[in-house]
Design a protein around this motif. Structure first.
Motif, mmCIF file in Angstrom:
data_model
loop_
_atom_site.group_PDB
_atom_site.id
_atom_site.type_symbol
_atom_site.label_atom_id
_atom_site.label_comp_id
_atom_site.label_asym_id
_atom_site.label_seq_id
_atom_site.Cartn_x
_atom_site.Cartn_y
_atom_site.Cartn_z
ATOM 1 N N ILE A 246 0.800 -1.254 -0.040
ATOM 2 C CA ILE A 246 0.074 -0.014 -0.018
ATOM 3 C C ILE A 246 0.946 1.213 -0.033
ATOM 4 N N VAL A 247 2.150 1.165 0.546
ATOM 5 C CA VAL A 247 3.009 2.147 0.501
ATOM 6 C C VAL A 247 4.179 1.745 -0.445
ATOM 7 N N PRO A 248 4.349 2.437 -1.578
ATOM 8 C CA PRO A 248 5.456 1.858 -2.474
ATOM 9 C C PRO A 248 6.472 1.392 -1.777
ATOM 10 N N TYR A 249 7.225 0.314 -2.441
ATOM 11 C CA TYR A 249 8.508 -0.127 -2.041
ATOM 12 C C TYR A 249 8.588 -0.837 -0.950
ATOM 13 N N MET A 250 7.476 -0.435 0.242
ATOM 14 C CA MET A 250 7.504 -0.984 1.411
ATOM 15 C C MET A 250 7.314 -2.560 1.379
ATOM 16 N N GLY A 251 6.430 -3.143 0.472
ATOM 17 C CA GLY A 251 6.125 -4.485 0.350
ATOM 18 C C GLY A 251 7.403 -5.200 -0.121
ATOM 19 N N PHE A 252 8.155 -4.634 -0.880
ATOM 20 C CA PHE A 252 9.397 -5.136 -1.340
ATOM 21 C C PHE A 252 10.213 -5.543 -0.108
ATOM 22 N N PHE A 253 10.630 -4.380 0.419
ATOM 23 C CA PHE A 253 11.329 -4.602 1.733
ATOM 24 C C PHE A 253 10.989 -5.607 2.950
ATOM 25 N N VAL A 254 9.718 -5.303 3.252
ATOM 26 C CA VAL A 254 9.245 -6.055 4.376
ATOM 27 C C VAL A 254 9.200 -7.601 3.787
ATOM 28 N N GLY A 255 8.731 -7.690 2.693
ATOM 29 C CA GLY A 255 8.627 -8.901 1.975
ATOM 30 C C GLY A 255 9.826 -9.827 2.059
ATOM 31 N N ILE A 256 10.995 -9.021 1.518
ATOM 32 C CA ILE A 256 12.340 -9.917 1.181
ATOM 33 C C ILE A 256 12.820 -10.150 2.453
ATOM 34 N N VAL A 257 12.721 -9.180 3.486
ATOM 35 C CA VAL A 257 13.518 -9.612 4.729
ATOM 36 C C VAL A 257 12.860 -10.757 5.495
ATOM 37 N N VAL A 258 11.528 -10.841 5.594
ATOM 38 C CA VAL A 258 10.638 -11.979 6.089
ATOM 39 C C VAL A 258 10.740 -13.033 5.400
ATOM 40 N N ALA A 259 10.858 -13.043 4.063
ATOM 41 C CA ALA A 259 10.916 -14.217 3.270
ATOM 42 C C ALA A 259 12.429 -14.924 3.308
ATOM 43 N N ALA A 260 13.529 -14.024 3.611
ATOM 44 C CA ALA A 260 14.841 -14.336 3.551
ATOM 45 C C ALA A 260 15.017 -15.026 4.928
ATOM 46 N N VAL A 261 14.379 -14.621 5.982
ATOM 47 C CA VAL A 261 14.546 -15.209 7.346
ATOM 48 C C VAL A 261 13.644 -16.605 7.490
ATOM 49 N N ALA A 262 12.492 -16.664 6.730
ATOM 50 C CA ALA A 262 11.714 -17.877 6.888
ATOM 51 C C ALA A 262 12.481 -18.840 5.950
ATOM 52 N N ALA A 263 12.963 -18.539 4.854
ATOM 53 C CA ALA A 263 13.663 -19.590 3.959
ATOM 54 C C ALA A 263 14.990 -20.054 4.486
ATOM 55 N N TYR A 264 15.712 -19.141 5.261
ATOM 56 C CA TYR A 264 16.746 -19.596 5.860
ATOM 57 C C TYR A 264 16.707 -20.466 6.897
ATOM 58 N N VAL A 265 15.624 -20.182 7.821
ATOM 59 C CA VAL A 265 15.354 -21.139 8.956
ATOM 60 C C VAL A 265 14.809 -22.361 8.222
ATOM 61 N N GLN A 266 13.902 -22.369 7.386
ATOM 62 C CA GLN A 266 13.556 -23.666 6.926
ATOM 63 C C GLN A 266 14.462 -24.662 6.075
ATOM 64 N N PHE A 267 15.400 -23.950 5.043
ATOM 65 C CA PHE A 267 16.342 -24.698 4.306
ATOM 66 C C PHE A 267 17.752 -24.877 4.956
ATOM 67 N N ILE A 300 -1.900 11.371 -10.688
ATOM 68 C CA ILE A 300 -1.311 12.013 -9.301
ATOM 69 C C ILE A 300 -1.798 10.982 -8.038
ATOM 70 N N GLY A 301 -0.907 10.361 -7.521
ATOM 71 C CA GLY A 301 -1.126 9.607 -6.133
ATOM 72 C C GLY A 301 -0.954 10.499 -4.926
ATOM 73 N N LEU A 302 -1.186 9.761 -3.858
ATOM 74 C CA LEU A 302 -0.621 10.339 -2.448
ATOM 75 C C LEU A 302 0.853 9.899 -2.264
ATOM 76 N N HIS A 303 1.482 10.886 -1.749
ATOM 77 C CA HIS A 303 2.842 10.440 -1.386
ATOM 78 C C HIS A 303 3.061 9.346 -0.408
ATOM 79 N N PRO A 304 3.972 8.532 -0.313
ATOM 80 C CA PRO A 304 3.879 7.562 0.569
ATOM 81 C C PRO A 304 4.023 7.974 2.210
ATOM 82 N N VAL A 305 4.734 8.925 2.527
ATOM 83 C CA VAL A 305 4.780 9.592 3.608
ATOM 84 C C VAL A 305 3.380 10.100 4.132
ATOM 85 N N ALA A 306 2.668 10.709 3.247
ATOM 86 C CA ALA A 306 1.328 11.079 3.354
ATOM 87 C C ALA A 306 0.408 9.829 3.695
#
Length: 362
Positions: A246-267, A300-306
């Motif tokens: 919903i905030v641009p780029y936040m999904g990428f950073f949150v997802g890759i960190v959580v997925a990396a931790v979960a993947a390393y714990v699993q494999f 025009i959309g809303l600024h991510p900080v807004a």
């Protein structure tokens, strides 16, 4: 657009009354606001069906049935899998603690040369092992507590029933209501307020309608990609990353960190991190080159900080109702600030060689 004194007082009093009513009625407004949001999102689809020859009622019925199918599919397909993956995540917590204690912390100590005070990992592990079954049945506990409270169950069921009813009637009469609201406006205010309303709709259309589709698409892409990698929590992490988008780029950073931790714990293999990075890299490339240009465009959309501030402020002031109202209110404020900025640039406050404002609202 010159306002008379009576009109200024009328607008001020109306704004205050609406604010007080929202504050007082917040506990019962949620189903109405959710219904209004669904009607707003699906009104363009109903308009297109109506333009192709369908009556308004038939168009609304078609859209309503489509929404109902999506909801039923989500309840029957997604919720059981999410519940299972949440329990899987809880069961993997002791393994994650072992990885943290035996691999990550020693690697940090050797790399940085700084000793780290390690927590009592055995007691933490034992706590989770003894409570994971109870935590895994959290949904059952919540339902049990709700069952013991008849009023809470009745209110919960009533809200669920109200949402589709409100959505149906608002969607059927949406264009008629907008037309009546436009006719109620004072005649000297109507052209400018209509312009502002169109600009607000442009902002909301760019963000809510477009970004919502981008969020859903990214959630599907991340979930499918992580499932191909073999991650047990693929659906849960994919939906988390999609919602965070919903905030641009936040999904990428949150997802890759959580997925990396979960993947390393699993494999417990560093190579799996490359595959996780590849999944999110592909998702980010598709978002930038395909999804955002196609679904959001250059509007025009809303600024991510807004967006972040609006959601947090709305939740702090009015709870869940405030979260629902946050983005529409932020869009209105953004449009008003833009016009105030234009008025300021044309006033003597900005440039002394320009004539004094005559009380006209820009």
């Amino acid at each position: 657009m010159e306002l008379s004194e009576s009109q200024r007082w009328f607008l001020l009093i109306t704004t205050l009354v609406v604010g007080v009513l929202v504050y007082l009625l917040a506990p019962i407004l949620s189903p109405f606001l959710v219904g209004a949001l669904l009607a707003y999102l699906t009104d363009p689809v109903a308009d297109r069906l109506e333009a192709r020859g369908a009556s308004r009622t038939l168009a609304v019925v078609i859209v309503f049935l489509f929404l109902s199918l999506i909801m039923v599919a989500a309840v029957l397909l997604l919720i059981p899998q999410l519940s299972e993956q949440i329990q899987t995540m809880i069961r993997q917590i002791p393994l994650a603690l072992d990885v943290l204690h035996n691999r990550l912390l020693p690697w940090i100590e050797n790399t940085l040369g700084v000793p780290i005070n390690r927590p009592d990992i055995d007691s933490v592990r034992e706590f989770f092992r003894s409570h994971w079954q109870q935590t895994g049945n959290l949904a059952a506990q919540i339902m049990g507590s709700l069952t013991r409270s008849g009023l809470a169950v009745a209110a919960w069921v009533a809200n669920l029933v109200l949402i589709p009813v409100v959505t149906f009637y608002l969607l059927r009469d949406w264009d008629l209501m907008m037309e009546k609201i436009q006719r109620l406006l004072p005649r000297n205010l109507e052209p400018r307020v209509t312009l502002w309303a169109r600009e607000c709709d442009e902002v909301l259309g760019a963000f809510i309608k477009g970004q919502l589709l981008v969020m859903c698409a990214l959630g599907v892409i991340y979930a499918l990609g992580l499932s191909i990698v073999g991650l047990d929590l693929a659906l849960l992490i994919g939906m988390l990353a999609g919602l965070a988008s919903i905030v641009p780029y936040m999904g990428f950073f949150v997802g890759i960190v959580v997925a990396a931790v979960a993947a390393y714990v699993q494999f417990q293999e560093p190579m799996v991190l490359i595959w996780v990075g590849l999944v999110f890299g592909i998702g980010q490339a598709l978002e930038g080159m395909v999804l955002t240009p196609l679904l959001v465009g250059d509007r025009i959309g809303l600024h991510p900080v807004a967006v972040i501030f609006a959601i947090m402020a709305g939740g702090q002031l009015f709870g869940f109702v405030g979260v629902l109202l946050a983005l529409p209110v932020a869009a209105v404020i953004m449009v008003l600030l833009r016009h105030l900025h234009e008025g300021y640039k044309s006033s003597r406050l900005y440039s002394s060689d320009k004539p004094e404002s005559t009380g006209e609202v820009e």
